[in-house]
Design a protein around this motif. Structure first.
Motif, PDB file in Angstrom:
ATOM      1  N   LEU A  21      -2.647  10.335  15.548  1.00  0.00           N
ATOM      2  CA  LEU A  21      -2.342   9.314  16.558  1.00  0.00           C
ATOM      3  C   LEU A  21      -3.346   9.659  17.865  1.00  0.00           C
ATOM      4  O   LEU A  21      -3.414   8.926  18.886  1.00  0.00           O
ATOM      5  N   ALA A  22      -3.832  10.739  17.778  1.00  0.00           N
ATOM      6  CA  ALA A  22      -4.702  11.198  19.024  1.00  0.00           C
ATOM      7  C   ALA A  22      -5.738  12.248  18.407  1.00  0.00           C
ATOM      8  O   ALA A  22      -5.617  12.461  17.042  1.00  0.00           O
ATOM      9  N   PHE A  23      -6.859  12.769  19.038  1.00  0.00           N
ATOM     10  CA  PHE A  23      -7.648  13.874  18.582  1.00  0.00           C
ATOM     11  C   PHE A  23      -7.299  15.168  19.128  1.00  0.00           C
ATOM     12  O   PHE A  23      -6.826  15.176  19.907  1.00  0.00           O
ATOM     13  N   GLY A  24      -7.727  16.038  18.134  1.00  0.00           N
ATOM     14  CA  GLY A  24      -7.579  17.500  18.401  1.00  0.00           C
ATOM     15  C   GLY A  24      -8.601  18.049  19.570  1.00  0.00           C
ATOM     16  O   GLY A  24      -9.309  17.316  20.050  1.00  0.00           O
ATOM     17  N   ASN A  25      -8.143  19.321  19.854  1.00  0.00           N
ATOM     18  CA  ASN A  25      -9.051  19.804  20.868  1.00  0.00           C
ATOM     19  C   ASN A  25     -10.400  20.338  20.666  1.00  0.00           C
ATOM     20  O   ASN A  25     -10.980  20.275  21.499  1.00  0.00           O
ATOM     21  N   GLU A  26     -10.733  20.435  19.462  1.00  0.00           N
ATOM     22  CA  GLU A  26     -12.015  20.872  19.081  1.00  0.00           C
ATOM     23  C   GLU A  26     -12.779  19.523  18.476  1.00  0.00           C
ATOM     24  O   GLU A  26     -12.779  19.147  17.432  1.00  0.00           O
ATOM     25  N   HIS A  66     -16.975  -3.055  10.239  1.00  0.00           N
ATOM     26  CA  HIS A  66     -15.839  -3.771  10.464  1.00  0.00           C
ATOM     27  C   HIS A  66     -14.673  -2.979  10.958  1.00  0.00           C
ATOM     28  O   HIS A  66     -14.119  -1.969  10.062  1.00  0.00           O
ATOM     29  N   ARG A  67     -14.140  -2.872  12.038  1.00  0.00           N
ATOM     30  CA  ARG A  67     -13.277  -2.087  12.840  1.00  0.00           C
ATOM     31  C   ARG A  67     -11.954  -1.934  11.713  1.00  0.00           C
ATOM     32  O   ARG A  67     -11.397  -0.973  11.546  1.00  0.00           O
ATOM     33  N   ALA A  68     -11.365  -3.238  11.725  1.00  0.00           N
ATOM     34  CA  ALA A  68     -10.014  -3.250  10.916  1.00  0.00           C
ATOM     35  C   ALA A  68     -10.285  -2.651   9.552  1.00  0.00           C
ATOM     36  O   ALA A  68      -9.282  -1.940   9.047  1.00  0.00           O
ATOM     37  N   VAL A  78      -5.988   0.950  14.928  1.00  0.00           N
ATOM     38  CA  VAL A  78      -7.334   0.453  15.219  1.00  0.00           C
ATOM     39  C   VAL A  78      -7.622   0.681  16.753  1.00  0.00           C
ATOM     40  O   VAL A  78      -8.841   1.130  17.159  1.00  0.00           O
ATOM     41  N   ASP A  79      -6.610   0.710  17.510  1.00  0.00           N
ATOM     42  CA  ASP A  79      -6.902   1.244  19.007  1.00  0.00           C
ATOM     43  C   ASP A  79      -7.422   2.666  19.124  1.00  0.00           C
ATOM     44  O   ASP A  79      -8.344   2.834  20.122  1.00  0.00           O
ATOM     45  N   LEU A  80      -7.112   3.400  18.369  1.00  0.00           N
ATOM     46  CA  LEU A  80      -7.725   4.800  18.575  1.00  0.00           C
ATOM     47  C   LEU A  80      -9.075   4.965  18.016  1.00  0.00           C
ATOM     48  O   LEU A  80      -9.824   5.743  18.687  1.00  0.00           O
ATOM     49  N   ILE A  81      -9.452   4.174  17.070  1.00  0.00           N
ATOM     50  CA  ILE A  81     -10.920   4.304  16.846  1.00  0.00           C
ATOM     51  C   ILE A  81     -11.952   3.085  17.680  1.00  0.00           C
ATOM     52  O   ILE A  81     -12.735   3.079  17.445  1.00  0.00           O
ATOM     53  N   ALA A  82     -11.105   2.323  18.179  1.00  0.00           N
ATOM     54  CA  ALA A  82     -11.995   1.145  18.944  1.00  0.00           C
ATOM     55  C   ALA A  82     -13.001   1.597  19.956  1.00  0.00           C
ATOM     56  O   ALA A  82     -14.121   1.058  19.862  1.00  0.00           O
ATOM     57  N   ALA A  83     -12.687   2.772  20.797  1.00  0.00           N
ATOM     58  CA  ALA A  83     -13.559   3.550  21.732  1.00  0.00           C
ATOM     59  C   ALA A  83     -14.729   4.024  20.798  1.00  0.00           C
ATOM     60  O   ALA A  83     -15.600   4.443  21.563  1.00  0.00           O
ATOM     61  N   LEU A  84     -14.516   4.570  19.495  1.00  0.00           N
ATOM     62  CA  LEU A  84     -15.503   5.203  18.832  1.00  0.00           C
ATOM     63  C   LEU A  84     -16.451   4.293  17.972  1.00  0.00           C
ATOM     64  O   LEU A  84     -17.332   4.983  17.576  1.00  0.00           O
ATOM     65  N   ASP A  85     -16.195   3.159  17.955  1.00  0.00           N
ATOM     66  CA  ASP A  85     -17.083   2.279  16.832  1.00  0.00           C
ATOM     67  C   ASP A  85     -18.369   2.596  17.219  1.00  0.00           C
ATOM     68  O   ASP A  85     -18.882   2.512  18.349  1.00  0.00           O
ATOM     69  N   PRO A  86     -19.191   2.931  16.296  1.00  0.00           N
ATOM     70  CA  PRO A  86     -20.595   3.133  16.068  1.00  0.00           C
ATOM     71  C   PRO A  86     -21.331   1.855  16.351  1.00  0.00           C
ATOM     72  O   PRO A  86     -20.882   0.720  16.220  1.00  0.00           O
ATOM     73  N   GLN A  87     -22.638   1.981  17.083  1.00  0.00           N
ATOM     74  CA  GLN A  87     -23.289   0.726  17.386  1.00  0.00           C
ATOM     75  C   GLN A  87     -23.609   0.181  15.783  1.00  0.00           C
ATOM     76  O   GLN A  87     -23.995   0.903  15.189  1.00  0.00           O
TER      77      GLN A  87
END
Length: 163
Positions: A21-26, A66-68, A78-87
């Motif tokens: 649900l979140a990313f790790g420190n590394e 396709h994000r979903a 979906v909201d966790l990866i939304a900011a990471l979506d590759p171009q």
């Protein structure tokens, strides 16, 4: 509907709630207890750059994104990866390097099943790759191994020893 969305439409959601649900420190790996470069308490979670790079390889495998569908396969919110979506970019499935494919397999396996097993056949379907290419890519990653029936990709499972 793009190629990824069509190709993965009938893949059921994993039968467990997302555990990441979140990313790790590394940023570039898994925040595993005992890592020498930990700045804080180990979370056991994947790093943001690791997941972002895996999403880029995932898009490369499909030649589309396709994000979903990605959220469903990785078992991430979906909201966790939304900011990471590759171009969005075009690539042939064969253009994804074996090292990148191996990392993608590890990230999908870790996030989707919390390091439980996933069959080679399922991983091949998830990544739009031939099963023999999945096995080849695993050869570059010593913390993953195969168990099960080597004559049946659906009964040959990808296991994880850790990183």
């Amino acid at each position: 509907m793009n190629a990824m969305e069509r190709g993965l439409a009938d893949v059921p959601h994993v039968d467990k709630a997302p555990w990441v649900l979140a990313f790790g420190n590394e940023a570039d790996g898994w925040d595993i207890e005992g890592d020498e470069d930990d700045d804080g308490e180990a979370t056991g979670l994947p790093g943001e750059r690791l997941v972002s790079d895996a999403l880029g390889s995932f898009a490369g495998c499909w030649g589309d994104y396709h994000r979903a569908s990605a959220a469903k396969i990785f078992n991430l919110p979906v909201d966790l990866i939304a900011a990471l979506d590759p171009q969005r970019f075009e690539a042939d499935a064969e253009d994804v390097a074996l090292d990148d494919l191996g990392t993608l397999i590890q990230v999908i396996g870790g996030c989707r099943t919390q390091f439980g097993s996933c069959s080679v056949a399922d991983m091949a379907r998830f990544t739009n790759q031939h099963p023999t290419r999945i096995i080849q890519a695993m050869g570059n990653h010593p913390w993953m191994f195969l168990s099960g029936d080597r004559d049946n990709f659906a009964k040959l499972f990808i296991e994880h020893e850790g990183e």
